[in-house]
Motif scaffolding. Sequence first.
Motif, PDB file in Angstrom:
ATOM      1  N   GLU A 275       3.589  33.490  14.409  1.00  0.00           N
ATOM      2  CA  GLU A 275       2.268  33.989  14.779  1.00  0.00           C
ATOM      3  C   GLU A 275       1.194  32.933  14.508  1.00  0.00           C
ATOM      4  O   GLU A 275       0.342  32.659  15.362  1.00  0.00           O
ATOM      5  N   GLN A 280       5.856  32.043  20.628  1.00  0.00           N
ATOM      6  CA  GLN A 280       6.596  33.283  20.833  1.00  0.00           C
ATOM      7  C   GLN A 280       7.792  33.320  19.890  1.00  0.00           C
ATOM      8  O   GLN A 280       8.562  32.359  19.811  1.00  0.00           O
ATOM      9  N   THR A 459       0.183  42.340  23.102  1.00  0.00           N
ATOM     10  CA  THR A 459       0.717  41.060  22.625  1.00  0.00           C
ATOM     11  C   THR A 459       1.617  40.353  23.636  1.00  0.00           C
ATOM     12  O   THR A 459       1.851  39.157  23.511  1.00  0.00           O
ATOM     13  N   ASP A 460       2.127  41.077  24.636  1.00  0.00           N
ATOM     14  CA  ASP A 460       2.968  40.411  25.639  1.00  0.00           C
ATOM     15  C   ASP A 460       2.961  41.235  26.917  1.00  0.00           C
ATOM     16  O   ASP A 460       2.784  42.460  26.895  1.00  0.00           O
ATOM     17  N   SER A 482       2.882  45.975  22.652  1.00  0.00           N
ATOM     18  CA  SER A 482       1.643  46.224  21.923  1.00  0.00           C
ATOM     19  C   SER A 482       1.906  46.204  20.430  1.00  0.00           C
ATOM     20  O   SER A 482       3.040  46.361  19.977  1.00  0.00           O
ATOM     21  N   SER A 483       0.825  46.020  19.657  1.00  0.00           N
ATOM     22  CA  SER A 483       0.963  45.971  18.205  1.00  0.00           C
ATOM     23  C   SER A 483      -0.299  46.515  17.560  1.00  0.00           C
ATOM     24  O   SER A 483      -1.401  46.383  18.110  1.00  0.00           O
ATOM     25  N   CYS A 488       5.268  47.080  16.206  1.00  0.00           N
ATOM     26  CA  CYS A 488       5.236  46.625  17.592  1.00  0.00           C
ATOM     27  C   CYS A 488       6.029  47.612  18.445  1.00  0.00           C
ATOM     28  O   CYS A 488       7.042  48.161  17.990  1.00  0.00           O
TER      29      CYS A 488
END
Length: 523
Positions: A275, A280, A459-460, A482-483, A488
């Motif tokens: 992070e 990634q 987040t992705d 999502s987080s 997550c």
Amino acid sequence: MIYIYDSVLRDGAQAEGISYSVEDKLKIVKKLDEFGISYIEAGNPGSNPKDADFFKRLKGVSIKNAKVVAFGSTRRPGIKTDEDNNVKALLEAGVNTICIFGKSWDLHVTDVLRTSLDENLNMIYDTVSFFASEGYEVIFDAEHFFDGYKANADYAMKTLKAAADAGAKFVVLCDTNGGSFPDEVYEIVSKVVNNISVAIGIHAHNDSELAVANSITAVKAGASMVQGCINGYGERTGNANLCSIIPALQLKLGYECIPDDNIKMLTSVSKYVSEVANMQHDNRMPYVGDSAFAHKGGMHIDAVLKNTRTYEHIDPESVGNERRILMSEVSGKSTILSKIKEIEPTLTKNSPETKMIIDELKKMEYEGYQFEGAEGSFYLIVKKLLGKFKKHFDIKYFKVIDQIPWDLQTSATAMVKVAVDGIEEVTAAEGNGPVNALDAALRRALERFYPVLKSVVLTDYKVRVLNSDGATAAKVRVLIESSDREECWSTMGVSTNIIQASWDALIDSIEYKLAKEEDKKQK
């Protein structure tokens, strides 16, 4: 005791795509110190202003467990050690441990340094003895040692002896090109251990996908220090991955590397470094990847549910990871049932609700849904089919407008109207693309009613075309991760309209978060 020496802040920073700020480096130092790493190689203060500034900032940081290391080279040919600018920078770093690298391959001495073999030995001896006489703990990295040994064993050994005689505490054998094999490493390390009087370390690169194997082999041959990087970051294909080496040595071979209680921090440390490095996280990393203990095949899952040892080489929790049972077209009935029972424990394989859920899931998979890696959507579907889903909001409409001319920061605008318990809210937001704009507008509208959503971030975002023969009318599957900084989750949408598929995945992401908050209140 095996001393773990992490170089993610120096060697790892040479990886393509990584550029730490000073704040990033300070954060990682604190995390590695907490984890129990013995040595943290924090940078080369003589190589760039950022590292020089970092060492100044580091003086105000409390380090409780690790020894922070400043890294630099031997003096240059033909000058006195105390006149070398790199040496002066190391003195100013303000740390007590110095790692000096020097050439141990005669090819590099003659073709890169362009000096004599004797002068190179003098450079090693002079630089190590200079710092040792000043009271520093000195580690000598013998760069290209294995290639040098194969080319000229006598000279390569002389470089190690020069460093040992000068006062180095550790002499580290570097497989800098990453081309050595484990049998070669074992044979060479064994000879070095028997002929050099100080402790031996290993520094392996991963160009042949053998860095972890070579590091473990070196320990078996007598090395007592392992250098590497969290997540295996490093130049070219990377360095030895400490996230694999530490549990292999400590959990499987019985060596002490870090405090026993800290080994469970391994997965969180790995993800933290990813992070901060803005990389990634590699799901397929052994031990710490999200897929390391993920089971998909029906027979495999059935066996694991009966006895985890059947398809797991260690307990996932021992390294802070967790077992994941994946949903897919190859999942058996028992697999799906185990996931359903996590949501509704009272159901059995013979319950009519179980058959209804399985039939619906199979139908959705045929239409393009895939629940592997989309546990959030799976959770909501099961809740809905069981009549236990509480709808937290209604969407009255949404609209997206692309902007021309394009602006990289605000290329789209979205407008959303929602209703919660009969109260309506209309919001608009700009974003870098239609999905980003929709996400921003939806959250802005709902945060008035559900402040907990302020902690949720996307987040992705992944898109996969399901039937490429449909060209621009092809069906797509959108997966959104999502987080909320604690958990997550992933959700999905499937449609021939990429905006609609994205919207469905966004809605599921929000509904999942709110549903899980409801679950917490009921416990």
